[in-house]
Design an enzyme around this catalytic site. Structure first.
Site, PDB file in Angstrom:
ATOM      1  N   THR A  79      32.657  31.148  70.300  1.00  0.00           N
ATOM      2  CA  THR A  79      33.890  31.004  69.534  1.00  0.00           C
ATOM      3  C   THR A  79      33.943  32.035  68.406  1.00  0.00           C
ATOM      4  OG1 THR A  79      34.008  28.648  70.032  1.00  0.00           O
ATOM      5  CG2 THR A  79      35.224  29.397  68.083  1.00  0.00           C
ATOM      6  N   GLU A 102      28.671  19.107  63.770  1.00  0.00           N
ATOM      7  CA  GLU A 102      29.582  19.754  64.728  1.00  0.00           C
ATOM      8  C   GLU A 102      30.195  18.707  65.658  1.00  0.00           C
ATOM      9  OE1 GLU A 102      27.893  22.876  67.166  1.00  0.00           O
ATOM     10  OE2 GLU A 102      29.699  23.029  68.385  1.00  0.00           O
TER      11      GLU A 102
HETATM   12  C1  LIG Z   1      35.988  27.208  74.533  1.00  0.00           C
HETATM   13  C2  LIG Z   1      34.507  27.102  74.352  1.00  0.00           C
HETATM   14  C3  LIG Z   1      33.953  27.406  73.127  1.00  0.00           C
HETATM   15  C4  LIG Z   1      32.564  27.366  72.963  1.00  0.00           C
HETATM   16  N1  LIG Z   1      32.006  27.774  71.775  1.00  0.00           N
HETATM   17  C5  LIG Z   1      30.660  27.947  71.701  1.00  0.00           C
HETATM   18  C6  LIG Z   1      30.068  28.569  70.557  1.00  0.00           C
HETATM   19  O1  LIG Z   1      30.734  28.931  69.586  1.00  0.00           O
HETATM   20  N2  LIG Z   1      28.716  28.768  70.551  1.00  0.00           N
HETATM   21  C7  LIG Z   1      27.936  28.385  71.597  1.00  0.00           C
HETATM   22  O2  LIG Z   1      26.734  28.597  71.537  1.00  0.00           O
HETATM   23  N3  LIG Z   1      28.459  27.787  72.699  1.00  0.00           N
HETATM   24  C8  LIG Z   1      29.797  27.574  72.764  1.00  0.00           C
HETATM   25  N4  LIG Z   1      30.360  26.982  73.887  1.00  0.00           N
HETATM   26  C9  LIG Z   1      29.491  26.558  74.961  1.00  0.00           C
HETATM   27  C10 LIG Z   1      29.424  25.044  75.157  1.00  0.00           C
HETATM   28  O3  LIG Z   1      28.679  24.449  74.149  1.00  0.00           O
HETATM   29  C11 LIG Z   1      28.846  24.841  76.568  1.00  0.00           C
HETATM   30  O4  LIG Z   1      29.874  25.162  77.472  1.00  0.00           O
HETATM   31  C12 LIG Z   1      28.339  23.431  76.798  1.00  0.00           C
HETATM   32  O5  LIG Z   1      27.203  23.196  76.021  1.00  0.00           O
HETATM   33  C13 LIG Z   1      27.998  23.207  78.282  1.00  0.00           C
HETATM   34  O6  LIG Z   1      27.191  24.234  78.758  1.00  0.00           O
HETATM   35  P1  LIG Z   1      27.578  24.991  80.117  1.00  0.00           P
HETATM   36  O7  LIG Z   1      29.008  25.359  80.032  1.00  0.00           O
HETATM   37  O8  LIG Z   1      26.618  26.082  80.342  1.00  0.00           O
HETATM   38  O9  LIG Z   1      27.437  23.898  81.211  1.00  0.00           O
HETATM   39  P2  LIG Z   1      26.146  23.551  82.092  1.00  0.00           P
HETATM   40  O10 LIG Z   1      24.958  23.396  81.207  1.00  0.00           O
HETATM   41  O11 LIG Z   1      26.047  24.511  83.221  1.00  0.00           O
HETATM   42  O12 LIG Z   1      26.568  22.129  82.650  1.00  0.00           O
HETATM   43  C14 LIG Z   1      27.696  22.008  83.531  1.00  0.00           C
HETATM   44  C15 LIG Z   1      28.103  20.562  83.638  1.00  0.00           C
HETATM   45  O13 LIG Z   1      27.080  19.857  84.299  1.00  0.00           O
HETATM   46  C16 LIG Z   1      26.936  18.555  83.798  1.00  0.00           C
HETATM   47  N5  LIG Z   1      25.550  18.423  83.320  1.00  0.00           N
HETATM   48  C17 LIG Z   1      24.773  19.374  82.734  1.00  0.00           C
HETATM   49  N6  LIG Z   1      23.549  18.904  82.486  1.00  0.00           N
HETATM   50  C18 LIG Z   1      23.512  17.629  82.953  1.00  0.00           C
HETATM   51  C19 LIG Z   1      22.513  16.609  82.997  1.00  0.00           C
HETATM   52  N7  LIG Z   1      21.301  16.814  82.482  1.00  0.00           N
HETATM   53  N8  LIG Z   1      22.834  15.410  83.534  1.00  0.00           N
HETATM   54  C20 LIG Z   1      24.078  15.184  84.029  1.00  0.00           C
HETATM   55  N9  LIG Z   1      25.056  16.119  84.030  1.00  0.00           N
HETATM   56  C21 LIG Z   1      24.789  17.322  83.493  1.00  0.00           C
HETATM   57  C22 LIG Z   1      27.985  18.405  82.690  1.00  0.00           C
HETATM   58  O14 LIG Z   1      29.145  17.817  83.254  1.00  0.00           O
HETATM   59  C23 LIG Z   1      28.277  19.833  82.301  1.00  0.00           C
HETATM   60  O15 LIG Z   1      29.591  19.988  81.768  1.00  0.00           O
HETATM   61  C24 LIG Z   1      31.751  26.965  74.047  1.00  0.00           C
HETATM   62  C25 LIG Z   1      32.316  26.635  75.266  1.00  0.00           C
HETATM   63  C26 LIG Z   1      33.670  26.716  75.444  1.00  0.00           C
HETATM   64  C27 LIG Z   1      34.239  26.429  76.800  1.00  0.00           C
END
Ligand SMILES: Cc1cc2nc3c(=O)[nH]c(=O)nc-3n(C[C@H](O)[C@H](O)[C@H](O)COP(=O)(O)OP(=O)(O)OC[C@H]3O[C@@H](n4cnc5c(N)ncnc54)[C@H](O)[C@@H]3O)c2cc1C
Length: 377
Positions: A155, A238
Site C-alpha cells: 500500500t 492494524e
Molecule cells: C490491496 C492490498 C493492500 C495490501 N497492503 C499491504 C501492505 O501495505 N503491506 C504488506 O506487507 N502487505 C499488504 N497486503 C498483503 C496482504 O496482507 C496479503 O494479501 C494477505 O496477508 C494474504 O496473503 P496472500 O495474498 O499472499 O495470500 P496467501 O498467503 O497466498 O493465502 C491465500 C488464501 O489462502 C487461504 N489461506 C492461507 N493460509 C491458510 C491457512 N493456513 N489455513 C487456511 N486457509 C489459508 C486464505 O483464504 C488466503 O486468503 C495487501 C494486500 C492487498 C490486496
C-alpha cells in the site's frame, strides 16, 4: 465518547466534507491520493493522532484514532482513501517505538507532518500469510545491509519516500527477521509494477524490487532479528483499524441506503413502505451496531494494556463480515443505481472485499486465535 473525542470526530467530519468528499472520485480514477492531502491532514491535526508528541505526533491513543476514522467514514471517506492517507499507521509504529532519535527525526516527524509518505513491506510474491517465511535477504557488509528480494501488494508503495521492509538477516523462521527502512532513490530499489485492483482504487498498491540494495545499518529498526516480534505487536492495531474500516463503510452505506429507500418509489410508494425493505435495513443496522460495539470493546481493552491479539482477529472478522453483508445489501436496495461506477455504495461494496484478506486472511487469523485460546490438539 468524551467531549474531547467528540470534538475530534467533528473536526474529522468537517475535514472530510471540505477536503475529501468533493475530490474522491477523481482520486479513484487517478489511482492515488495527492500529497497535498497528507499535508492538509497533518495541518488539521489528524495525521499524528495516537502517535506520541515526543516523536512529532499529536498524542492520544487508539480510541482517538477511532474517533477520527469514524468521523471520516461518516462523511463518505472510503476504506481505500483511509488506507492511502493513513499508511503511516502501519509504516511508522515500529520506528516510533524503537526510540531511535535518528530514525524518528528522518522518517517519523516528516511523515506525521505530511511531508513524507512511508509504506510497510512484509508480503512477498511467494505468500503473505506466512510472515515468518519471508525470503527477502539482507546480508551485512560493513556498515550496510545488502538487500535482495521482492515485495508485493504494498500500500502506497508507488508513492512512498521510504519503505519499512521486513528482511531476513538470520536463519529460517521468525527469529531471523529484521526491519530495515529502505529509501526511495537507493540504487537497486525499484517500483516494478502498480497493481490494479477490485477496490481501494485511490490507494496505490505496488510491487517493489530490491536488487543488491545497500541500506545503511543505521536504518535498522530496533534490534537485529527483532522484526517478527515488532510486526506481530503492531498487527493488533492494524487489525483493529481495518475492523473500523469494516463497520465504518457499513454504517455509511446503511445511512445512504435508508435515505434512498425513503425517496425512491416503486409501484407508487416508497421502498420503505415494504416490510421486507424495513427489515433489511434493521438487519443492516443490527450488524453495524454489533460490530461497532465489539470493536470498541477490544480497542478499549488494548488501550488499557490487555493482550487482545486473539480478540483483534475476531474483531476484524466480525467487522469484515458486517461490511460484506451491509455493503452488498446497500447495492441491492439501490437497484441498478447501486451497480453504477461512481455511486458511493458501489465503491464501498468493492472496497469491502479486501477486509477479510488484507492484514491477515480470516482463516489465518482464526487459526492464530485458536492457538491463543488453547483450542489445539
Ligand atoms: C490491496 C492490498 C493492500 C495490501 N497492503 C499491504 C501492505 O501495505 N503491506 C504488506 O506487507 N502487505 C499488504 N497486503 C498483503 C496482504 O496482507 C496479503 O494479501 C494477505 O496477508 C494474504 O496473503 P496472500 O495474498 O499472499 O495470500 P496467501 O498467503 O497466498 O493465502 C491465500 C488464501 O489462502 C487461504 N489461506 C492461507 N493460509 C491458510 C491457512 N493456513 N489455513 C487456511 N486457509 C489459508 C486464505 O483464504 C488466503 O486468503 C495487501 C494486500 C492487498 C490486496
Amino acid at each position: 465518547m468524551n467531549a474531547e473525542r467528540g470534538a475530534l470526530r467533528e473536526v474529522a467530519r468537517e475535514f472530510t466534507r471540505r477536503e475529501v468528499a468533493p475530490y474522491l472520485q477523481g482520486w479513484e480514477d487517478a489511482g492515488e491520493v495527492p500529497r497535498d492531502l497528507h499535508r492538509a491532514a497533518a495541518k488539521q491535526g489528524l495525521l499524528g493522532i495516537s502517535f506520541p508528541v515526543e516523536v512529532g505526533g499529536g498524542g492520544g491513543d487508539l480510541l482517538d484514532s477511532i474517533a477520527v476514522m469514524e468521523g471520516m467514514f461518516s462523511e463518505g471517506a472510503s476504506s481505500g482513501l483511509m488506507a492511502a492517507l493513513f499508511t503511516s499507521g502501519i509504516a511508522l509504529p515500529h520506528l516510533a517505538a524503537s526510540g531511535d532519535a535518528d530514525l524518528v527525526d528522518r522518517f517519523v516527524r516528516p511523515t506525521l507532518a505530511g511531508e513524507l509518505i512511508g509504506s510497510l513491506a512484509v508480503t512477498e510474491p511467494g505468500g503473505g500469510s506466512d510472515v515468518a517465511g519471508i525470503r527477502t535477504a539482507a546480508v551485512r557488509e560493513g556498515d550496510a545491509y545488502v538487500v535482495d528480494g521482492t515485495k508485493t501488494f504494498i500500500t502506497s508503495g508507488a508513492r512512498a519516500d521510504f519503505v519499512t521492509t521486513a528482511v531476513r538477516t538470520g536463519g529460517p523462521g521468525p527469529a531471523g527477521v529484521s526491519l530495515l527502512v529502505v529509501e526511495k532513490g537507493t540504487p537497486g530499489f525499484t517500483v516494478d509494477r502498480s497493481l490494479p485492483k477490485t477496490g481501494w482504487h485511490c490507494s496505490d498498491t505496488a510491487e517493489l524490487g530490491y536488487a543488491g540494495v545497500r541500506v545503511p545499518v543505521r536504518n535498522l529498526v530496533g534490534a537485529e532479528h527483532s522484526g517478527f516480534a515488532q510486526i506481530a505487536q503492531h498487527f493488533v492495531v492494524e487489525r483493529i483499524a481495518l475492523a473500523v474500516h469494516g463497520y465504518g463503510i457499513a454504517a455509511r452505506s446503511l445511512a445512504l441506503t435508508a435515505t434512498y429507500c425513503r425517496e425512491r418509489e416503486t409501484f407508487g410508494r416508497p421502498l420503505l413502505a415494504n416490510q421486507v425493505v424495513r427489515h433489511r435495513l434493521v438487519e443492516m443496522r443490527r450488524q453495524v451496531e454489533v460490530a461497532r460495539a465489539y470493536v470498541h470493546e477490544v480497542a478499549r481493552r488494548h488501550v488499557a494494556g490487555e493482550d487482545v491479539i486473539a480478540e483483534a482477529c475476531l474483531a476484524k472478522q466480525t467487522a469484515a463480515e458486517c461490511a460484506a453483508y451491509v455493503c452488498d445489501a446497500a447495492v441491492q436496495l439501490h437497484g441498478g443505481t447501486g451497480y453504477l461506477h461512481g455511486t458511493e455504495v458501489e465503491r464501498h461494496h468493492r472496497d469491502a472485499r479486501i477486509l477479510p484478506i488484507g492484514g491477515g486472511a480470516t482463516e489465518v487469523l482464526t487459526d492464530l486465535a485458536a492457538r491463543l485460546m488453547g483450542y489445539t490438539p
